[in-house]
Design a protein around this motif. Structure first.
Motif, PDB file in Angstrom:
ATOM      1  N   ASP A  21      42.612 -90.562 -23.059  1.00  0.00           N
ATOM      2  CA  ASP A  21      41.308 -90.841 -23.668  1.00  0.00           C
ATOM      3  C   ASP A  21      40.148 -90.820 -22.674  1.00  0.00           C
ATOM      4  OD1 ASP A  21      41.818 -93.176 -22.293  1.00  0.00           O
ATOM      5  OD2 ASP A  21      41.341 -94.504 -23.960  1.00  0.00           O
ATOM      6  N   MET A  22      40.342 -90.187 -21.524  1.00  0.00           N
ATOM      7  CA  MET A  22      39.266 -90.107 -20.542  1.00  0.00           C
ATOM      8  C   MET A  22      39.012 -88.670 -20.085  1.00  0.00           C
ATOM      9  SD  MET A  22      39.973 -93.479 -18.206  1.00  0.00           S
ATOM     10  CE  MET A  22      41.629 -93.020 -17.753  1.00  0.00           C
ATOM     11  N   ILE A 140      28.715 -87.296  -9.810  1.00  0.00           N
ATOM     12  CA  ILE A 140      29.401 -88.313 -10.603  1.00  0.00           C
ATOM     13  C   ILE A 140      28.972 -88.171 -12.057  1.00  0.00           C
ATOM     14  CG2 ILE A 140      29.835 -89.967  -8.744  1.00  0.00           C
ATOM     15  CD1 ILE A 140      27.327 -91.480  -9.525  1.00  0.00           C
ATOM     16  N   ASP A 141      29.876 -88.506 -12.942  1.00  0.00           N
ATOM     17  CA  ASP A 141      29.564 -88.470 -14.368  1.00  0.00           C
ATOM     18  C   ASP A 141      29.823 -89.837 -14.972  1.00  0.00           C
ATOM     19  OD1 ASP A 141      32.341 -88.499 -14.370  1.00  0.00           O
ATOM     20  OD2 ASP A 141      32.570 -86.849 -15.783  1.00  0.00           O
ATOM     21  N   ASP A 142      29.711 -89.936 -16.279  1.00  0.00           N
ATOM     22  CA  ASP A 142      29.929 -91.192 -17.009  1.00  0.00           C
ATOM     23  C   ASP A 142      28.991 -92.299 -16.543  1.00  0.00           C
ATOM     24  OD1 ASP A 142      31.976 -89.883 -18.356  1.00  0.00           O
ATOM     25  OD2 ASP A 142      33.515 -90.595 -16.967  1.00  0.00           O
ATOM     26  N   MET A 143      27.747 -91.948 -16.278  1.00  0.00           N
ATOM     27  CA  MET A 143      26.765 -92.940 -15.874  1.00  0.00           C
ATOM     28  C   MET A 143      25.977 -93.473 -17.065  1.00  0.00           C
ATOM     29  SD  MET A 143      27.503 -93.328 -12.788  1.00  0.00           S
ATOM     30  CE  MET A 143      26.204 -94.466 -12.346  1.00  0.00           C
ATOM     31  N   SER A 144      26.114 -92.843 -18.220  1.00  0.00           N
ATOM     32  CA  SER A 144      25.593 -93.393 -19.472  1.00  0.00           C
ATOM     33  C   SER A 144      26.733 -94.175 -20.117  1.00  0.00           C
ATOM     34  CB  SER A 144      25.143 -92.284 -20.418  1.00  0.00           C
ATOM     35  OG  SER A 144      24.094 -91.534 -19.854  1.00  0.00           O
ATOM     36  N   LYS A 145      26.387 -95.222 -20.855  1.00  0.00           N
ATOM     37  CA  LYS A 145      27.412 -96.086 -21.456  1.00  0.00           C
ATOM     38  C   LYS A 145      28.416 -95.255 -22.251  1.00  0.00           C
ATOM     39  CE  LYS A 145      27.978-100.443 -23.898  1.00  0.00           C
ATOM     40  NZ  LYS A 145      28.979-100.952 -23.005  1.00  0.00           N
ATOM     41  N   PRO A 147      32.129 -95.200 -24.623  1.00  0.00           N
ATOM     42  CA  PRO A 147      32.846 -96.049 -25.564  1.00  0.00           C
ATOM     43  C   PRO A 147      34.070 -96.751 -24.959  1.00  0.00           C
ATOM     44  CG  PRO A 147      32.791 -93.761 -26.344  1.00  0.00           C
ATOM     45  CD  PRO A 147      32.051 -93.814 -25.058  1.00  0.00           C
ATOM     46  N   ASN A 148      34.660 -96.176 -23.903  1.00  0.00           N
ATOM     47  CA  ASN A 148      35.865 -96.771 -23.325  1.00  0.00           C
ATOM     48  C   ASN A 148      35.557 -97.700 -22.145  1.00  0.00           C
ATOM     49  OD1 ASN A 148      35.130 -94.765 -21.517  1.00  0.00           O
ATOM     50  ND2 ASN A 148      37.172 -93.907 -21.312  1.00  0.00           N
ATOM     51  N   TRP A 149      34.282 -97.996 -21.877  1.00  0.00           N
ATOM     52  CA  TRP A 149      33.928 -98.903 -20.790  1.00  0.00           C
ATOM     53  C   TRP A 149      34.331-100.333 -21.134  1.00  0.00           C
ATOM     54  CZ3 TRP A 149      28.293 -97.846 -18.722  1.00  0.00           C
ATOM     55  CH2 TRP A 149      28.299 -96.675 -17.961  1.00  0.00           C
ATOM     56  N   HIS A 153      30.792-103.283 -17.610  1.00  0.00           N
ATOM     57  CA  HIS A 153      30.810-102.159 -16.676  1.00  0.00           C
ATOM     58  C   HIS A 153      29.441-101.502 -16.530  1.00  0.00           C
ATOM     59  CE1 HIS A 153      32.378 -98.981 -14.191  1.00  0.00           C
ATOM     60  NE2 HIS A 153      31.893 -98.081 -15.020  1.00  0.00           N
ATOM     61  N   ASP A 154      28.595-101.628 -17.551  1.00  0.00           N
ATOM     62  CA  ASP A 154      27.257-101.047 -17.464  1.00  0.00           C
ATOM     63  C   ASP A 154      26.488-101.606 -16.263  1.00  0.00           C
ATOM     64  OD1 ASP A 154      27.424-103.424 -19.036  1.00  0.00           O
ATOM     65  OD2 ASP A 154      25.385-103.095 -19.747  1.00  0.00           O
ATOM     66  N   LEU A 155      26.770-102.851 -15.876  1.00  0.00           N
ATOM     67  CA  LEU A 155      26.114-103.446 -14.703  1.00  0.00           C
ATOM     68  C   LEU A 155      26.563-102.761 -13.416  1.00  0.00           C
ATOM     69  CD1 LEU A 155      26.365-107.210 -15.720  1.00  0.00           C
ATOM     70  CD2 LEU A 155      24.410-105.652 -16.006  1.00  0.00           C
TER      71      LEU A 155
END
Length: 188
Positions: A21-22, A140-145, A147-149, A153-155
């Motif tokens: 799922d990633m 780097i990617d996945d810097m926007s929120k 669903p699997n965070w 983790h947003d902090l």
């Protein structure tokens, strides 16, 4: 999207089959292909092989004199990637904890580092950036929120952006595109 890597559909199907799922976003992959294409004879590093979707894009963009090391700590995923890329002589797949590998690596610096795992992104950032050649890309990617965070983790992402913005030896571009991508270039 046009010009997907030849193994891409099979990698996506395998990803769904095993419930991975990633997977990396197709747009991030396309960007990686473009960036590695700008570095003939390049030396590249991927931290977080996953199932190999981003790796497929990187290999697609590399010339015959380039090489890539891709690292993941999940033995099952590395074995799947080995099955898909078994004939690829420009690739070294390593099953190891990324933090251990980064701490012990003493080889040639890299023209591009794609950090898609905790090590190299949220830990050992300075060590990772020290392995980047002048003019090299740090992606780097996945810097926007996502669903699997996990909760909070947003902090971590916000703090990482602040750290990157404060670095005087990097020029960075933050893109509110794909999964939230940052491309940095080492300038000093």
């Amino acid at each position: 999207m046009k010009n997907l890597p030849s193994v891409y559909a099979d990698l996506q199907a395998k990803s769904e089959e095993i419930g991975f799922d990633m997977p990396s976003d197709v747009h991030a992959g396309s960007l990686l292909k473009t960036l590695v294409s700008s570095k003939p004879g390049g030396n590249f590093l991927e931290l977080g092989t996953g199932i190999g979707l981003s790796l497929a894009w990187m290999l697609e963009g590399m010339d015959s004199d380039s090489k890539v090391i891709s690292i993941d700590n999940d033995e099952e995923l590395i074995e799947i990637a080995k099955d898909f890329f078994e004939r690829e002589t420009r690739l070294e797949l390593i099953c190891e904890d990324g933090a251990d590998w980064l701490s012990n690596y003493s080889g040639e610096a890299f023209d591009l580092i794609f950090a898609d795992a905790w090590p190299g992104k949220y830990s050992l950032l300075d060590r990772t950036l020290s392995l980047l050649k002048l003019g090299g890309f740090y992606v780097i990617d996945d810097m926007s929120k996502q669903p699997n965070w996990p909760e909070g983790h947003d902090l971590n992402a916000v703090e990482l952006v602040k750290i990157l913005e404060a670095k005087e030896d990097l020029t960075i571009t933050k893109m509110d595109w794909s999964t939230g991508i940052i491309v940095a270039v080492k300038t000093k």
